[in-house]
Enzyme design. Structure first.
Site, mmCIF file in Angstrom:
data_model
loop_
_atom_site.group_PDB
_atom_site.id
_atom_site.type_symbol
_atom_site.label_atom_id
_atom_site.label_comp_id
_atom_site.label_asym_id
_atom_site.label_seq_id
_atom_site.Cartn_x
_atom_site.Cartn_y
_atom_site.Cartn_z
ATOM 1 N N LYS A 13 0.836 -1.213 0.000
ATOM 2 C CA LYS A 13 0.000 0.000 0.000
ATOM 3 C C LYS A 13 0.866 1.257 0.000
ATOM 4 O O LYS A 13 0.659 2.171 -0.780
ATOM 5 C CB LYS A 13 -0.917 0.034 1.243
ATOM 6 C CG LYS A 13 -1.821 -1.162 1.396
ATOM 7 C CD LYS A 13 -2.706 -1.036 2.632
ATOM 8 C CE LYS A 13 -1.930 -1.068 3.946
ATOM 9 N NZ LYS A 13 -1.258 -2.342 4.230
ATOM 10 N N ARG A 88 -9.441 1.342 8.719
ATOM 11 C CA ARG A 88 -8.985 -0.004 8.996
ATOM 12 C C ARG A 88 -10.015 -0.817 9.770
ATOM 13 O O ARG A 88 -9.778 -1.984 10.086
ATOM 14 C CB ARG A 88 -7.748 0.112 9.872
ATOM 15 C CG ARG A 88 -6.538 -0.512 9.284
ATOM 16 C CD ARG A 88 -5.458 -0.260 10.301
ATOM 17 N NE ARG A 88 -4.323 -1.056 10.022
ATOM 18 C CZ ARG A 88 -3.263 -0.601 9.367
ATOM 19 N NH1 ARG A 88 -3.219 0.601 8.893
ATOM 20 N NH2 ARG A 88 -2.243 -1.402 9.203
ATOM 21 N N ARG A 127 11.888 -6.014 4.504
ATOM 22 C CA ARG A 127 11.657 -4.567 4.402
ATOM 23 C C ARG A 127 12.644 -3.814 5.288
ATOM 24 O O ARG A 127 12.948 -4.228 6.391
ATOM 25 C CB ARG A 127 10.232 -4.219 4.834
ATOM 26 C CG ARG A 127 10.049 -2.704 4.905
ATOM 27 C CD ARG A 127 8.623 -2.282 4.921
ATOM 28 N NE ARG A 127 7.883 -2.819 6.044
ATOM 29 C CZ ARG A 127 6.582 -2.628 6.205
ATOM 30 N NH1 ARG A 127 5.899 -1.942 5.304
ATOM 31 N NH2 ARG A 127 5.974 -3.134 7.242
ATOM 32 N N ARG A 160 11.612 -2.400 10.891
ATOM 33 C CA ARG A 160 10.583 -1.804 11.748
ATOM 34 C C ARG A 160 10.305 -2.731 12.935
ATOM 35 O O ARG A 160 10.289 -3.946 12.784
ATOM 36 C CB ARG A 160 9.295 -1.638 10.920
ATOM 37 C CG ARG A 160 8.892 -0.202 10.755
ATOM 38 C CD ARG A 160 7.845 -0.057 9.674
ATOM 39 N NE ARG A 160 6.557 -0.633 10.029
ATOM 40 C CZ ARG A 160 5.478 -0.533 9.253
ATOM 41 N NH1 ARG A 160 5.546 0.096 8.095
ATOM 42 N NH2 ARG A 160 4.340 -1.079 9.620
ATOM 43 N N ARG A 171 -0.434 -9.182 13.144
ATOM 44 C CA ARG A 171 -0.991 -8.120 12.301
ATOM 45 C C ARG A 171 -1.872 -8.725 11.208
ATOM 46 O O ARG A 171 -2.902 -8.160 10.845
ATOM 47 C CB ARG A 171 0.128 -7.286 11.689
ATOM 48 C CG ARG A 171 0.775 -6.351 12.694
ATOM 49 C CD ARG A 171 2.120 -5.838 12.232
ATOM 50 N NE ARG A 171 2.039 -5.034 11.037
ATOM 51 C CZ ARG A 171 3.087 -4.727 10.276
ATOM 52 N NH1 ARG A 171 4.291 -5.168 10.611
ATOM 53 N NH2 ARG A 171 2.949 -3.997 9.208
HETATM 54 P P1 AP5 Z 1 4.943 -1.652 1.813
HETATM 55 O O1 AP5 Z 1 4.607 -0.783 0.647
HETATM 56 O O2 AP5 Z 1 5.760 -1.088 2.912
HETATM 57 O O3 AP5 Z 1 3.596 -2.353 2.355
HETATM 58 P P2 AP5 Z 1 2.370 -1.770 3.164
HETATM 59 O O4 AP5 Z 1 1.135 -2.389 2.576
HETATM 60 O O5 AP5 Z 1 2.438 -0.280 3.244
HETATM 61 O O6 AP5 Z 1 2.664 -2.460 4.545
HETATM 62 P P3 AP5 Z 1 2.649 -1.880 6.023
HETATM 63 O O7 AP5 Z 1 3.383 -2.848 6.887
HETATM 64 O O8 AP5 Z 1 3.081 -0.450 6.054
HETATM 65 O O9 AP5 Z 1 1.159 -1.982 6.320
HETATM 66 P P4 AP5 Z 1 0.492 -1.965 7.643
HETATM 67 O O10 AP5 Z 1 -0.876 -1.725 7.157
HETATM 68 O O11 AP5 Z 1 0.649 -3.137 8.491
HETATM 69 O O12 AP5 Z 1 1.279 -0.826 8.456
HETATM 70 P P5 AP5 Z 1 0.942 0.678 8.792
HETATM 71 O O13 AP5 Z 1 2.183 1.439 8.787
HETATM 72 O O14 AP5 Z 1 -0.217 1.143 7.976
HETATM 73 O O15 AP5 Z 1 5.667 -2.968 1.233
HETATM 74 C C1 AP5 Z 1 6.139 -3.986 2.099
HETATM 75 C C2 AP5 Z 1 7.501 -4.504 1.608
HETATM 76 O O16 AP5 Z 1 7.321 -5.178 0.365
HETATM 77 C C3 AP5 Z 1 8.522 -3.376 1.327
HETATM 78 O O17 AP5 Z 1 9.791 -3.827 1.705
HETATM 79 C C4 AP5 Z 1 8.432 -3.163 -0.185
HETATM 80 O O18 AP5 Z 1 9.652 -2.691 -0.725
HETATM 81 C C5 AP5 Z 1 8.071 -4.562 -0.676
HETATM 82 N N1 AP5 Z 1 7.190 -4.549 -1.851
HETATM 83 C C6 AP5 Z 1 6.164 -3.694 -2.104
HETATM 84 N N2 AP5 Z 1 5.562 -4.004 -3.287
HETATM 85 C C7 AP5 Z 1 6.232 -5.097 -3.760
HETATM 86 C C8 AP5 Z 1 6.083 -5.912 -4.937
HETATM 87 N N3 AP5 Z 1 5.130 -5.668 -5.864
HETATM 88 N N4 AP5 Z 1 6.938 -6.954 -5.092
HETATM 89 C C9 AP5 Z 1 7.918 -7.217 -4.155
HETATM 90 N N5 AP5 Z 1 8.097 -6.486 -3.036
HETATM 91 C C10 AP5 Z 1 7.257 -5.440 -2.829
HETATM 92 O O19 AP5 Z 1 0.424 0.530 10.281
HETATM 93 C C11 AP5 Z 1 1.294 0.130 11.331
HETATM 94 C C12 AP5 Z 1 0.515 0.033 12.628
HETATM 95 O O20 AP5 Z 1 -0.035 1.327 12.960
HETATM 96 C C13 AP5 Z 1 -0.702 -0.897 12.624
HETATM 97 O O21 AP5 Z 1 -0.345 -2.226 12.877
HETATM 98 C C14 AP5 Z 1 -1.566 -0.270 13.720
HETATM 99 O O22 AP5 Z 1 -1.097 -0.645 14.984
HETATM 100 C C15 AP5 Z 1 -1.323 1.208 13.544
HETATM 101 N N6 AP5 Z 1 -2.300 1.844 12.663
HETATM 102 C C16 AP5 Z 1 -2.062 2.458 11.468
HETATM 103 N N7 AP5 Z 1 -3.204 2.920 10.938
HETATM 104 C C17 AP5 Z 1 -4.202 2.600 11.803
HETATM 105 C C18 AP5 Z 1 -5.605 2.809 11.797
HETATM 106 N N8 AP5 Z 1 -6.234 3.411 10.772
HETATM 107 N N9 AP5 Z 1 -6.310 2.324 12.856
HETATM 108 C C19 AP5 Z 1 -5.704 1.714 13.877
HETATM 109 N N10 AP5 Z 1 -4.385 1.483 13.945
HETATM 110 C C20 AP5 Z 1 -3.632 1.924 12.911
HETATM 111 MG MG MG Z 2 2.796 1.089 4.829
#
Ligand code: AP5
Ligand code: MG
Length: 214
Positions: A13, A88, A127, A160, A171
């Site tokens: 994402k 979410r 990552r 991370r 997660r």
């Molecule tokens: P990346 O693009 O980083 O993936 P992502 O979908 O953004 O994954 P996240 O881990 O950031 O998602 P998340 O939803 O768990 O975390 P968030 O920060 O939102 O890609 C992942 C890896 O794959 C990278 O290394 C990339 O290079 C690689 N990659 C990408 N595309 C690829 C491809 N096509 N092929 C190969 N490799 C690829 O949230 C973190 C925490 O914050 C949550 O757990 C929660 O505790 C809290 N939080 C955030 N938002 C909320 C909310 N709205 N409500 C409640 N809690 C929240």
């Molecule tokens: Mg992300």
């Protein structure tokens, strides 16, 4: 153009949202990035959020909703924005819809980046995130020019805290229980578009651009 990025943790994402934000010149709003910035700065919000994030749990809705709604009312969002990691939960989606409806507005697209669970743990363990600017890389799929050093700002890269395998599994469970139902929710609104997130990241981008238009 107002877009929500849906998909499991690690589906890509953030990677796609960043490229789309550049292409369409609209802001990328990542709640995960906002929380990580607050943790780094040691704010009250950061301290509260960290307790949940380190366990792989969602931060409570009341700490997230107003923050995002305030953000998208800012001036730079008048031509649209990309929400990454929000909503979410169903209550977050309902609060978002209500805030938009109050402005006579609605979401345009919910892009669901599909990646099976089997691929996720592998992706997360590879990552790396920059301690300085937060740029994201992958040791195999998106490496930096110099190992361990950010291409953008030259600072050090780290794994991370919540990317450790046991937390990733948590997660994923939270995703299936609380976030996946949003695909149905936005499906009923007729705005869900599916893309295959397992292919090369540039091909994922092309598939999304085909949906959104040049
Ligand atoms: P990346 O693009 O980083 O993936 P992502 O979908 O953004 O994954 P996240 O881990 O950031 O998602 P998340 O939803 O768990 O975390 P968030 O920060 O939102 O890609 C992942 C890896 O794959 C990278 O290394 C990339 O290079 C690689 N990659 C990408 N595309 C690829 C491809 N096509 N092929 C190969 N490799 C690829 O949230 C973190 C925490 O914050 C949550 O757990 C929660 O505790 C809290 N939080 C955030 N938002 C909320 C909310 N709205 N409500 C409640 N809690 C929240
Ligand atoms: Mg992300």
């Amino acid at each position: 153009m107002k877009i929500i990025m849906l998909g499991a943790p690690g589906a890509g994402k953030g990677t796609q949202a960043k490229m789309l934000a550049e292409k369409y010149s609209i802001p990328h709003i990542s709640t995960g990035d906002i929380f990580r910035a607050n943790i780094k700065e040691g704010t009250e919000l950061g301290k509260k959020a960290k307790e949940y994030m380190d366990k792989g749990l969602l931060v409570p809705d009341e700490l997230v909703v107003d923050l995002v709604i305030d953000r998208f009312k800012a001036d730079d969002c008048k031509n649209g924005y990309i929400l990454d990691g929000f909503p979410r939960t169903i209550p977050q989606a309902e609060a978002l819809d209500a805030a938009l409806a109050a402005q006579g507005d609605k979401m345009d697209y919910a892009i669901n980046v599909e990646v099976p669970d089997e691929n996720i743990v592998n992706r997360m363990s590879g990552r790396r995130a920059c301690v300085g600017c937060g740029a994201t890389y992958h040791i195999k799929y998106n490496p930096t020019k110099v190992e361990g050093i950010c291409d953008v700002c030259g600072k050090e890269l780290i794994l991370r805290d919540d990317d450790k395998p046991e937390t990733v599994l948590n997660r994923l469970k939270v995703y299936h229980d609380q976030t996946q139902p949003l695909i149905d929710y936005y499906g009923k609104a007729g705005i869900v578009k599916e893309v295959d997130g397992t292919v090369d990241m540039n091909d994922v981008l092309n598939a999304i651009v085909e949906i959104l238009g040049e």
